[in-house]
Design a protein around this motif. Structure first.
Motif, PDB file in Angstrom:
ATOM      1  N   CYS A   1       0.871  -1.251   0.235  1.00  0.00           N
ATOM      2  CA  CYS A   1       0.038  -0.004  -0.132  1.00  0.00           C
ATOM      3  C   CYS A   1       0.676   1.221  -0.182  1.00  0.00           C
ATOM      4  N   GLN A   2       0.580   1.903  -1.055  1.00  0.00           N
ATOM      5  CA  GLN A   2       1.307   3.742  -1.031  1.00  0.00           C
ATOM      6  C   GLN A   2       1.066   4.462   0.477  1.00  0.00           C
ATOM      7  N   VAL A   3       2.194   4.494   0.727  1.00  0.00           N
ATOM      8  CA  VAL A   3       2.626   5.450   2.281  1.00  0.00           C
ATOM      9  C   VAL A   3       3.100   6.487   2.051  1.00  0.00           C
ATOM     10  N   ARG A   4       2.602   8.043   2.741  1.00  0.00           N
ATOM     11  CA  ARG A   4       3.395   9.045   1.940  1.00  0.00           C
ATOM     12  C   ARG A   4       4.240   8.844   2.846  1.00  0.00           C
ATOM     13  N   ILE A   5       5.685   8.874   2.932  1.00  0.00           N
ATOM     14  CA  ILE A   5       7.203   8.984   3.265  1.00  0.00           C
ATOM     15  C   ILE A   5       7.460  10.494   3.597  1.00  0.00           C
ATOM     16  N   SER A   6       7.163  11.200   2.244  1.00  0.00           N
ATOM     17  CA  SER A   6       8.363  12.659   2.463  1.00  0.00           C
ATOM     18  C   SER A   6       6.992  13.684   2.621  1.00  0.00           C
ATOM     19  N   GLY A   7       6.988  14.609   2.693  1.00  0.00           N
ATOM     20  CA  GLY A   7       6.392  15.586   2.341  1.00  0.00           C
ATOM     21  C   GLY A   7       6.293  16.312   1.458  1.00  0.00           C
TER      22      GLY A   7
ATOM     23  N   LEU B   1      11.774  18.046 -11.197  1.00  0.00           N
ATOM     24  CA  LEU B   1      12.441  16.096 -11.897  1.00  0.00           C
ATOM     25  C   LEU B   1      11.671  16.147 -13.144  1.00  0.00           C
ATOM     26  N   ARG B   2       9.978  15.879 -12.696  1.00  0.00           N
ATOM     27  CA  ARG B   2       9.725  15.312 -13.442  1.00  0.00           C
ATOM     28  C   ARG B   2       9.453  16.451 -15.230  1.00  0.00           C
ATOM     29  N   ALA B   3       9.503  17.164 -14.655  1.00  0.00           N
ATOM     30  CA  ALA B   3       8.864  18.692 -16.083  1.00  0.00           C
ATOM     31  C   ALA B   3      10.478  18.374 -16.522  1.00  0.00           C
TER      32      ALA B   3
ATOM     33  N   PRO C   1      -0.176   5.668 -10.367  1.00  0.00           N
ATOM     34  CA  PRO C   1      -0.099   6.902 -10.310  1.00  0.00           C
ATOM     35  C   PRO C   1      -0.096   7.583 -12.474  1.00  0.00           C
ATOM     36  N   SER C   2      -0.206   9.061 -11.850  1.00  0.00           N
ATOM     37  CA  SER C   2      -0.501   9.531 -13.415  1.00  0.00           C
ATOM     38  C   SER C   2       0.625   9.848 -13.949  1.00  0.00           C
ATOM     39  N   LEU C   3       2.038  10.462 -13.510  1.00  0.00           N
ATOM     40  CA  LEU C   3       3.234  10.941 -13.330  1.00  0.00           C
ATOM     41  C   LEU C   3       3.111  12.082 -14.366  1.00  0.00           C
ATOM     42  N   THR C   4       2.228  13.319 -14.402  1.00  0.00           N
ATOM     43  CA  THR C   4       1.652  14.602 -14.979  1.00  0.00           C
ATOM     44  C   THR C   4       2.349  15.093 -14.148  1.00  0.00           C
ATOM     45  N   VAL C   5       3.141  15.955 -14.852  1.00  0.00           N
ATOM     46  CA  VAL C   5       3.752  17.425 -14.510  1.00  0.00           C
ATOM     47  C   VAL C   5       2.613  18.208 -13.075  1.00  0.00           C
ATOM     48  N   LYS C   6       2.465  17.967 -12.082  1.00  0.00           N
ATOM     49  CA  LYS C   6       1.416  18.957 -11.583  1.00  0.00           C
ATOM     50  C   LYS C   6       0.733  20.340 -11.280  1.00  0.00           C
ATOM     51  N   SER C   7       2.437  21.148 -11.694  1.00  0.00           N
ATOM     52  CA  SER C   7       2.258  22.487 -11.224  1.00  0.00           C
ATOM     53  C   SER C   7       2.091  23.292 -12.610  1.00  0.00           C
TER      54      SER C   7
HETATM   55  N1  LIG Z   1       8.251  11.151  -3.730  1.00  0.00           N
HETATM   56  C1  LIG Z   1       7.776  10.030  -2.818  1.00  0.00           C
HETATM   57  N2  LIG Z   1       7.195  10.170  -1.811  1.00  0.00           N
HETATM   58  C2  LIG Z   1       6.213   9.450  -0.833  1.00  0.00           C
HETATM   59  O1  LIG Z   1       6.434   9.322   0.078  1.00  0.00           O
HETATM   60  C3  LIG Z   1       5.634   8.480  -2.010  1.00  0.00           C
HETATM   61  N3  LIG Z   1       4.829   7.512  -1.594  1.00  0.00           N
HETATM   62  C4  LIG Z   1       6.530   8.620  -3.385  1.00  0.00           C
HETATM   63  N4  LIG Z   1       5.821   7.410  -4.064  1.00  0.00           N
HETATM   64  C5  LIG Z   1       5.685   8.189  -5.972  1.00  0.00           C
HETATM   65  C6  LIG Z   1       5.172   6.952  -6.539  1.00  0.00           C
HETATM   66  O2  LIG Z   1       5.232   6.146  -7.401  1.00  0.00           O
HETATM   67  C7  LIG Z   1       3.918   7.528  -6.248  1.00  0.00           C
HETATM   68  O3  LIG Z   1       2.258   7.046  -6.847  1.00  0.00           O
HETATM   69  C8  LIG Z   1       3.822   9.004  -7.783  1.00  0.00           C
HETATM   70  O4  LIG Z   1       4.527  10.023  -7.422  1.00  0.00           O
HETATM   71  C9  LIG Z   1       2.040   9.579  -7.541  1.00  0.00           C
HETATM   72  O5  LIG Z   1       2.181   9.887  -8.876  1.00  0.00           O
HETATM   73  P1  LIG Z   1       1.148  10.575  -9.640  1.00  0.00           P
HETATM   74  O6  LIG Z   1       1.314  11.931  -8.568  1.00  0.00           O
HETATM   75  O7  LIG Z   1       0.596  10.054  -9.522  1.00  0.00           O
HETATM   76  O8  LIG Z   1       1.401  11.844 -11.089  1.00  0.00           O
HETATM   77  N5  LIG Z   1       7.492   9.686  -3.991  1.00  0.00           N
END
Ligand SMILES: Nc1nc(=O)c(N)c(NC[C@H](O)[C@H](O)[C@H](O)COP(=O)(O)O)[nH]1
Ligand SMILES: NC(=O)c1ccc[n+]([C@@H]2O[C@H](COP(=O)([O-])OP(=O)(O)OC[C@H]3O[C@@H](n4cnc5c(N)ncnc54)[C@H](O)[C@@H]3O)[C@@H](O)[C@H]2O)c1
Length: 226
Positions: free
Chosen positions: A24-30, A40-42, A59-65
């Motif tokens: 399961c995805q965890v929010r590790i960073s802020g 970096l993506r951009a 993930p969508s892997l899009t540039v968010k800004s």
């Molecule tokens: N930098 C980072 N900190 C985190 O705490 C975490 N869980 C990820 N995980 C990367 C992971 O693959 C995410 O799912 C994508 O960053 C989502 O990408 P989108 O926003 O959908 O484009 N990355």
């Protein structure tokens, strides 16, 4: 064979895990790290993930800004980098966010083991590149990407794809944010899983930088690939 400048970017826990034992995805960073990741993506020609990450995180892997997308457009680029999924058996769901959200080229990298009808239906939504027998041949894939003009490739995991690329000596740099939590679990994915190296074959790195970021640290490593 020339390959793009390829780097891994990931967030991991104090104990080196990138998600939980249930994957399961965890929010590790802020927010600061997510902003850095967006930058970096951009600035990359392409962003790549493995199918395990698509199935787990969608993930969508899009540039968010908006500003960064506008800057890319002003340079004559697509608003998003080329988005690539390494998916040997063409398992990606047709309603995956990556196929539905954001403009720009999408590549699904499959192998000869992918079912013909799955590949044909994917061709309607994305470009398909087929390499390898049972699994995608990563060196060949990266060489094809280079020929297509992709010169910088950001890899956003997961553990299996990271292993495949490092094992083949295809990764030049690794950026890992270490957050302030402990996930634990012998089955939780780490930054690099796979079979692991024998001691004689372990790649070594030189440290580019170590930077305190929020309540964690961002480490940048350069691999000493032979
Ligand atoms: N930098 C980072 N900190 C985190 O705490 C975490 N869980 C990820 N995980 C990367 C992971 O693959 C995410 O799912 C994508 O960053 C989502 O990408 P989108 O926003 O959908 O484009 N990355
Ligand atoms: N914290 C982070 O920064 C971060 C980033 C991305 C993913 N994740 C986590 O990682 C986990 C997914 O990792 P994973 O290891 O299950 O999946 P993965 O995304 O690494 O995909 C692995 C798959 O890639 C495919 N593949 C095709 N050819 C290959 C080759 N030659 N070598 C290696 N793999 C090849 C295989 O089908 C394999 O199963 C999820 O839990 C996700 O949440 C965390």
């Amino acid at each position: 064979m020339p390959t793009p400048f390829t780097y891994i970017n990931a967030a991991m826990s104090i104990d080196g895990k990138i998600s939980t034992r249930q994957r399961c995805q965890v929010r590790i960073s802020g927010d600061v790290d997510f902003e850095r990741m967006d930058e970096l993506r951009a600035s990359s020609d392409a962003v790549m993930v493995g199918i395990g990450t698509v199935l787990a995180d969608d993930p969508s892997l899009t540039v968010k800004s908006d500003e960064k997308r506008a800057k890319r457009l002003a340079k004559g680029l697509d608003e998003n980098p080329v988005r690539i999924v390494v998916d040997s058996k063409a398992r990606i769901p047709t309603d995956a966010d990556i196929l539905r959200k954001g403009a720009g080229k999408i590549i699904i990298a499959v192998s000869e083991s992918a079912a013909f009808d799955r590949v044909e239906s994917l061709r309607k939504k994305a470009m398909v590149i087929m390499t390898g027998g049972d699994q995608v041949d990563l060196p060949e894939l990266l060489s094809v990407l280079d020929e297509m003009g992709i010169k910088s490739l950001m890899v956003e995991g997961g553990a299996g794809l990271n292993w495949g690329l490092v094992k083949n000596g295809l990764v030049e740099e690794i950026y890992s944010f270490i957050g302030n939590l402990i996930i634990g679990g012998s089955n939780a994915p780490t930054l690099i899983d796979g079979d692991g190296f024998d001691e004689a074959d372990m790649p070594t790195c030189s440290l580019i930088s170590a930077e305190k970021m929020e309540d964690g640290v961002l480490l940048k490593w350069k691999l000493k690939n032979s």
